[in-house]
Write an enzyme that holds these catalytic residues in place. Structure first.
Site, PDB file in Angstrom:
ATOM      1  N   GLU A  87      13.960  -8.471 -30.162  1.00 53.62           N
ATOM      2  CA  GLU A  87      13.693  -9.866 -29.802  1.00 53.62           C
ATOM      3  C   GLU A  87      12.993 -10.609 -30.941  1.00 53.62           C
ATOM      4  O   GLU A  87      13.283 -11.769 -31.195  1.00 53.62           O
ATOM      5  CB  GLU A  87      12.862  -9.945 -28.520  1.00 53.62           C
ATOM      6  N   GLU A  90      15.728 -11.482 -33.345  1.00 54.04           N
ATOM      7  CA  GLU A  90      16.636 -12.499 -32.805  1.00 54.04           C
ATOM      8  C   GLU A  90      15.984 -13.879 -32.765  1.00 54.04           C
ATOM      9  O   GLU A  90      16.639 -14.882 -33.032  1.00 54.04           O
ATOM     10  CB  GLU A  90      17.088 -12.114 -31.389  1.00 54.04           C
ATOM     11  N   HIS A 113      11.292 -12.985  -9.473  1.00 52.88           N
ATOM     12  CA  HIS A 113      10.169 -12.608  -8.605  1.00 52.88           C
ATOM     13  C   HIS A 113       8.956 -12.169  -9.434  1.00 52.88           C
ATOM     14  O   HIS A 113       7.907 -12.745  -9.328  1.00 52.88           O
ATOM     15  CB  HIS A 113      10.535 -11.524  -7.593  1.00 52.88           C
TER      16      HIS A 113
END
Length: 171
Positions: A87, A90, A113
């Site tokens: 991540e 990216e 949730h």
């Protein structure tokens, strides 16, 4: 978030039952409780040589337009550390090395949730930060000049870093 209505194993309609001390979705056809768990995600406190934290400006919902730490969801078949570094690359173009675990917490999420958030510290990296996937900007900020941060867990990991690990905490 809409509740699941059909079993992902056999396709039958789900009901609710009190199983193992909790009210859960249940598939009577499979005789299987449906366990719903937090979605695992990571974020990284990345510091430059001036002890400023790298933030990215979100280009997607939730919290589009707000600043946050680089990070995202852990994919199947990758470790949380590998997911965090994927991540980072990216979203910022940086290749990094995790220095330490800062902590683990949960965040409520309207879409999922609950998100299980794992925070890491990165002090060693290569490249020049720029906005990548899911980001419209990337910039370093000093502790006393942080913009509004999108997520409570990200604020918590930034505070943990500056309270316990910052090179400048005794100044």
């Amino acid at each position: 978030m809409p509740e699941k209505t059909h079993c992902s194993f056999c396709g039958h309609r789900l009901t609710r039952r009190f199983v193992e001390g909790h009210d859960r979705l249940f598939c009577a056809a499979c005789n299987t409780p449906i366990y719903e768990n937090p979605i695992p995600a990571t974020c990284l406190v990345v510091l430059d040589d001036r002890d400023r934290v790298l933030l990215v400006k979100r280009s997607v919902e939730p919290m589009k337009g707000y600043w946050c730490l680089p990070g995202g969801f852990v994919e199947l078949h990758e470790t949380p550390e590998d997911g965090a570094l994927r991540e980072l690359y990216e979203e910022t173009g940086l290749s990094g090395k995790i220095t330490r675990l800062l902590g683990v917490t949960t965040n409520p999420s309207p879409q999922y949730h609950s998100v299980l958030m794992i925070g890491y510290l990165v002090r060693t990296y290569q490249g020049t930060a720029h906005a990548g996937d899911d980001a419209s900007d990337a910039a370093y900020f000093a502790a006393d000049g942080l913009p509004e941060i999108a997520f409570d867990s990200h604020r918590r990991f930034i505070r943990i870093y500056y309270a316990a690990y910052s090179k400048n905490r005794d100044e």
